[in-house]
Design a protein around this motif. Structure first.
Motif, PDB file in Angstrom:
ATOM      1  N   ALA A   1       0.827  -1.209   0.000  1.00 13.32           N
ATOM      2  CA  ALA A   1       0.000   0.000   0.000  1.00 13.32           C
ATOM      3  C   ALA A   1       0.861   1.259   0.000  1.00 13.32           C
ATOM      4  O   ALA A   1       1.899   1.317   0.673  1.00 13.32           O
ATOM      5  CB  ALA A   1      -0.922   0.004   1.220  1.00 13.32           C
ATOM      6  N   ALA A   2       0.426   2.256  -0.731  1.00 13.79           N
ATOM      7  CA  ALA A   2       1.083   3.561  -0.674  1.00 13.79           C
ATOM      8  C   ALA A   2       0.767   4.213   0.661  1.00 13.79           C
ATOM      9  O   ALA A   2      -0.381   4.177   1.125  1.00 13.79           O
ATOM     10  CB  ALA A   2       0.599   4.443  -1.819  1.00 13.79           C
ATOM     11  N   HIS A   3       1.782   4.800   1.275  1.00  9.57           N
ATOM     12  CA  HIS A   3       1.601   5.371   2.610  1.00  9.57           C
ATOM     13  C   HIS A   3       0.468   6.387   2.645  1.00  9.57           C
ATOM     14  O   HIS A   3      -0.398   6.351   3.530  1.00  9.57           O
ATOM     15  CB  HIS A   3       2.902   6.030   3.081  1.00  9.57           C
ATOM     16  N   ASP A   4       0.460   7.310   1.696  1.00 12.16           N
ATOM     17  CA  ASP A   4      -0.543   8.373   1.714  1.00 12.16           C
ATOM     18  C   ASP A   4      -1.953   7.819   1.539  1.00 12.16           C
ATOM     19  O   ASP A   4      -2.896   8.300   2.171  1.00 12.16           O
ATOM     20  CB  ASP A   4      -0.251   9.407   0.627  1.00 12.16           C
ATOM     21  N   ASP A   5      -2.102   6.804   0.697  1.00  4.67           N
ATOM     22  CA  ASP A   5      -3.423   6.215   0.487  1.00  4.67           C
ATOM     23  C   ASP A   5      -3.905   5.499   1.744  1.00  4.67           C
ATOM     24  O   ASP A   5      -5.070   5.613   2.132  1.00  4.67           O
ATOM     25  CB  ASP A   5      -3.390   5.227  -0.684  1.00  4.67           C
ATOM     26  N   LEU A   6      -3.007   4.757   2.381  1.00  5.08           N
ATOM     27  CA  LEU A   6      -3.381   4.055   3.607  1.00  5.08           C
ATOM     28  C   LEU A   6      -3.699   5.055   4.718  1.00  5.08           C
ATOM     29  O   LEU A   6      -4.693   4.892   5.438  1.00  5.08           O
ATOM     30  CB  LEU A   6      -2.253   3.115   4.044  1.00  5.08           C
ATOM     31  N   ALA A   7      -2.890   6.083   4.844  1.00  3.67           N
ATOM     32  CA  ALA A   7      -3.130   7.088   5.882  1.00  3.67           C
ATOM     33  C   ALA A   7      -4.491   7.752   5.689  1.00  3.67           C
ATOM     34  O   ALA A   7      -5.230   7.979   6.657  1.00  3.67           O
ATOM     35  CB  ALA A   7      -2.015   8.130   5.875  1.00  3.67           C
ATOM     36  N   ALA A   8      -4.839   8.070   4.442  1.00  3.78           N
ATOM     37  CA  ALA A   8      -6.140   8.683   4.179  1.00  3.78           C
ATOM     38  C   ALA A   8      -7.279   7.718   4.510  1.00  3.78           C
ATOM     39  O   ALA A   8      -8.323   8.132   5.015  1.00  3.78           O
ATOM     40  CB  ALA A   8      -6.212   9.115   2.714  1.00  3.78           C
ATOM     41  N   THR A   9      -7.072   6.445   4.274  1.00  5.80           N
ATOM     42  CA  THR A   9      -8.112   5.450   4.531  1.00  5.80           C
ATOM     43  C   THR A   9      -8.404   5.320   6.017  1.00  5.80           C
ATOM     44  O   THR A   9      -9.557   5.163   6.422  1.00  5.80           O
ATOM     45  CB  THR A   9      -7.677   4.080   3.970  1.00  5.80           C
ATOM     46  N   ILE A  10      -7.355   5.389   6.854  1.00  6.03           N
ATOM     47  CA  ILE A  10      -7.533   5.177   8.291  1.00  6.03           C
ATOM     48  C   ILE A  10      -7.593   6.485   9.073  1.00  6.03           C
ATOM     49  O   ILE A  10      -7.512   6.480  10.306  1.00  6.03           O
ATOM     50  CB  ILE A  10      -6.405   4.295   8.857  1.00  6.03           C
ATOM     51  N   GLU A  11      -7.783   7.595   8.386  1.00  2.21           N
ATOM     52  CA  GLU A  11      -7.766   8.902   9.039  1.00  2.21           C
ATOM     53  C   GLU A  11      -8.696   8.990  10.250  1.00  2.21           C
ATOM     54  O   GLU A  11      -8.336   9.626  11.260  1.00  2.21           O
ATOM     55  CB  GLU A  11      -8.113   9.997   8.032  1.00  2.21           C
ATOM     56  N   PRO A  12      -9.904   8.388  10.243  1.00  2.00           N
ATOM     57  CA  PRO A  12     -10.783   8.517  11.414  1.00  2.00           C
ATOM     58  C   PRO A  12     -10.165   8.014  12.717  1.00  2.00           C
ATOM     59  O   PRO A  12     -10.576   8.433  13.806  1.00  2.00           O
ATOM     60  CB  PRO A  12     -12.003   7.679  11.023  1.00  2.00           C
ATOM     61  N   ALA A  13      -9.174   7.123  12.628  1.00  2.00           N
ATOM     62  CA  ALA A  13      -8.582   6.548  13.836  1.00  2.00           C
ATOM     63  C   ALA A  13      -7.602   7.489  14.523  1.00  2.00           C
ATOM     64  O   ALA A  13      -7.164   7.222  15.646  1.00  2.00           O
ATOM     65  CB  ALA A  13      -7.875   5.236  13.503  1.00  2.00           C
ATOM     66  N   GLY A  14      -7.251   8.598  13.875  1.00  2.00           N
ATOM     67  CA  GLY A  14      -6.286   9.513  14.467  1.00  2.00           C
ATOM     68  C   GLY A  14      -4.865   8.981  14.342  1.00  2.00           C
ATOM     69  O   GLY A  14      -4.647   7.784  14.126  1.00  2.00           O
ATOM     70  N   LEU A  15      -3.879   9.871  14.484  1.00  2.00           N
ATOM     71  CA  LEU A  15      -2.469   9.505  14.341  1.00  2.00           C
ATOM     72  C   LEU A  15      -2.253   8.662  13.080  1.00  2.00           C
ATOM     73  O   LEU A  15      -1.471   7.716  13.056  1.00  2.00           O
ATOM     74  CB  LEU A  15      -1.983   8.733  15.577  1.00  2.00           C
ATOM     75  N   TYR A  16      -2.964   9.020  12.014  1.00  2.00           N
ATOM     76  CA  TYR A  16      -3.048   8.148  10.858  1.00  2.00           C
ATOM     77  C   TYR A  16      -1.730   8.000  10.109  1.00  2.00           C
ATOM     78  O   TYR A  16      -1.454   6.942   9.556  1.00  2.00           O
ATOM     79  CB  TYR A  16      -4.155   8.612   9.901  1.00  2.00           C
ATOM     80  N   ASN A  17      -0.890   9.031  10.092  1.00  2.00           N
ATOM     81  CA  ASN A  17       0.406   8.885   9.434  1.00  2.00           C
ATOM     82  C   ASN A  17       1.289   7.893  10.186  1.00  2.00           C
ATOM     83  O   ASN A  17       1.929   7.019   9.585  1.00  2.00           O
ATOM     84  CB  ASN A  17       1.113  10.237   9.324  1.00  2.00           C
ATOM     85  N   GLN A  18       1.316   8.012  11.505  1.00  2.00           N
ATOM     86  CA  GLN A  18       2.121   7.106  12.314  1.00  2.00           C
ATOM     87  C   GLN A  18       1.583   5.684  12.241  1.00  2.00           C
ATOM     88  O   GLN A  18       2.336   4.720  12.079  1.00  2.00           O
ATOM     89  CB  GLN A  18       2.132   7.591  13.769  1.00  2.00           C
ATOM     90  N   LYS A  19       0.269   5.544  12.338  1.00  2.00           N
ATOM     91  CA  LYS A  19      -0.322   4.207  12.300  1.00  2.00           C
ATOM     92  C   LYS A  19      -0.156   3.559  10.929  1.00  2.00           C
ATOM     93  O   LYS A  19       0.050   2.345  10.829  1.00  2.00           O
ATOM     94  CB  LYS A  19      -1.800   4.278  12.699  1.00  2.00           C
ATOM     95  N   ALA A  20      -0.236   4.352   9.870  1.00  2.00           N
ATOM     96  CA  ALA A  20      -0.032   3.799   8.531  1.00  2.00           C
ATOM     97  C   ALA A  20       1.378   3.244   8.393  1.00  2.00           C
ATOM     98  O   ALA A  20       1.589   2.163   7.819  1.00  2.00           O
ATOM     99  CB  ALA A  20      -0.286   4.878   7.477  1.00  2.00           C
ATOM    100  N   GLU A  21       2.353   3.950   8.931  1.00  2.00           N
ATOM    101  CA  GLU A  21       3.734   3.478   8.866  1.00  2.00           C
ATOM    102  C   GLU A  21       3.904   2.185   9.660  1.00  2.00           C
ATOM    103  O   GLU A  21       4.547   1.232   9.203  1.00  2.00           O
ATOM    104  CB  GLU A  21       4.673   4.560   9.402  1.00  2.00           C
ATOM    105  N   VAL A  22       3.315   2.156  10.855  1.00  2.00           N
ATOM    106  CA  VAL A  22       3.423   0.960  11.697  1.00  2.00           C
ATOM    107  C   VAL A  22       2.761  -0.235  11.014  1.00  2.00           C
ATOM    108  O   VAL A  22       3.306  -1.357  10.996  1.00  2.00           O
ATOM    109  CB  VAL A  22       2.783   1.224  13.077  1.00  2.00           C
ATOM    110  N   ILE A  23       1.595  -0.023  10.432  1.00  2.00           N
ATOM    111  CA  ILE A  23       0.860  -1.119   9.780  1.00  2.00           C
ATOM    112  C   ILE A  23       1.616  -1.640   8.564  1.00  2.00           C
ATOM    113  O   ILE A  23       1.728  -2.858   8.359  1.00  2.00           O
ATOM    114  CB  ILE A  23      -0.553  -0.650   9.398  1.00  2.00           C
ATOM    115  N   ARG A  24       2.141  -0.745   7.740  1.00  2.00           N
ATOM    116  CA  ARG A  24       2.898  -1.189   6.554  1.00  2.00           C
ATOM    117  C   ARG A  24       4.150  -1.957   6.968  1.00  2.00           C
ATOM    118  O   ARG A  24       4.484  -2.989   6.383  1.00  2.00           O
ATOM    119  CB  ARG A  24       3.276   0.009   5.685  1.00  2.00           C
ATOM    120  N   ASP A  25       4.846  -1.465   7.996  1.00  2.00           N
ATOM    121  CA  ASP A  25       6.036  -2.161   8.477  1.00  2.00           C
ATOM    122  C   ASP A  25       5.670  -3.537   9.043  1.00  2.00           C
ATOM    123  O   ASP A  25       6.395  -4.513   8.829  1.00  2.00           O
ATOM    124  CB  ASP A  25       6.737  -1.340   9.559  1.00  2.00           C
ATOM    125  N   ALA A  26       4.556  -3.606   9.778  1.00  2.00           N
ATOM    126  CA  ALA A  26       4.137  -4.885  10.345  1.00  2.00           C
ATOM    127  C   ALA A  26       3.774  -5.875   9.248  1.00  2.00           C
ATOM    128  O   ALA A  26       4.079  -7.079   9.341  1.00  2.00           O
ATOM    129  CB  ALA A  26       2.948  -4.677  11.286  1.00  2.00           C
TER     130      ALA A  26
END
Length: 297
Positions: free
Chosen positions: A125-150
């Protein structure tokens, strides 16, 4: 494998990661006493199965507390959810509420599912696309990075989403927990939620903010105990088959009765169903003062 036992980003436990395991009540029993939708498990669609726990002669006060919670909330057993989806769901829940994280989870699954291909699709997944998808959860840039790394880690270590799921279900709980804690952004609560809701492991009592507060306030753990010390006390003193239910029920109790700033006992002992089991550490019913239990030491 990513390094470091990074702390969880937050404290809430996901309702929708509840899993399924073999029931200990008959289907007729469950149908006769349906789970209320407002229960922490999210009603019948929240997962899990009805479970009958023996409440006679508890061996410890912690077990007595869990038994008493069973008089308030629908008892459940857990396990069987897709492990990588459960990991992602718990990361999304960090430092936010279910009201915010559930829409983010639903949007993520809609875009990157199905669950059995989730690690593969999130790793690409592209980071920006994933971050936009999970934006309601807050801290979406950080969480997107953690999820992609995981996701990349799970594929590197296990080859596929189903093989990661197999690892969580079949490897020893100690190995699973230690392995998950080595992943950046995965702390003890997240690892324990995966063990409980996906692995269905008995004796796992995840500690979020509610559990941490209540266990110390009630005197089930030292007043100044950290999250890990609280977990050790609860897993020692609560029978293995009651730990999962105790975790979800204690969260609900913390939301409805034993809140951080105004616990029900301030309105009198009759206002709290667990009043006779509580030490009220940090709570002064006469003055109405409420402090963190550690501050009362």
């Amino acid at each position: 494998m990513s390094e470091g036992r990074d702390a969880d980003l937050g404290d809430e436990v996901p309702e929708a990661t509840d899993g399924t395991s073999e029931p200990t009540e008959t289907d007729a029993d469950a149908d006769a006493d349906p789970e209320p939708a407002e229960n922490i498990s999210g009603g019948a669609e929240g997962g899990g199965t009805a479970a009958a726990f023996v409440a006679d002669d508890p061996a410890t006060r912690a077990e007595a507390v869990v038994d008493a919670l069973g008089d308030e909330y629908w008892r459940k057993a857990y396990g069987g959810r897709d492990a990588f989806e459960c990991l992602v769901r718990t990361i999304l829940s960090q430092n936010t509420s279910d009201v915010a994280s559930q829409p983010a989870h639903d949007a993520l699954i809609e875009r990157y599912g199905p669950a059995e291909k989730l690690a593969e699709r999130l790793a690409d997944a592209a980071h920006d696309d994933l971050a936009a998808t999970i934006e309601p959860a807050g801290l979406y840039n950080q969480k997107a990075e953690v999820i992609r790394d995981a996701a990349a880690w799970a594929l590197e270590e296990y080859g596929s989403t189903p093989e990661f799921d197999r690892f969580v279900r079949e490897e020893s709980p100690e190995t699973v927990r230690e392995t998950l804690l080595s992943v950046r952004g995965v702390g003890p609560k997240t690892a324990d939620c995966v063990l409980l809701f996906a692995g269905g492991r008995g004796g796992v009592f995840p500690v979020d903010t509610h559990v941490h507060r209540i266990a110390r306030r009630m005197g089930l753990a030292p007043a100044d105990a950290d999250h890990e010390t609280v977990r050790e006390h609860l897993e020692r003193d609560v029978p293995a088959d009651k730990c999962g239910f105790g975790h979800t029920a204690m969260i609900q109790f913390g939301r409805e009765f034993c809140t951080a700033r105004k616990p029900a006992c301030l309105d009198g002992p009759e206002a709290c169903p667990l009043a006779d089991l509580c030490d009220q550490v940090g709570v002064d019913p006469l003055s109405g003062d409420v402090v963190d239990s550690a501050d009362s030491v």
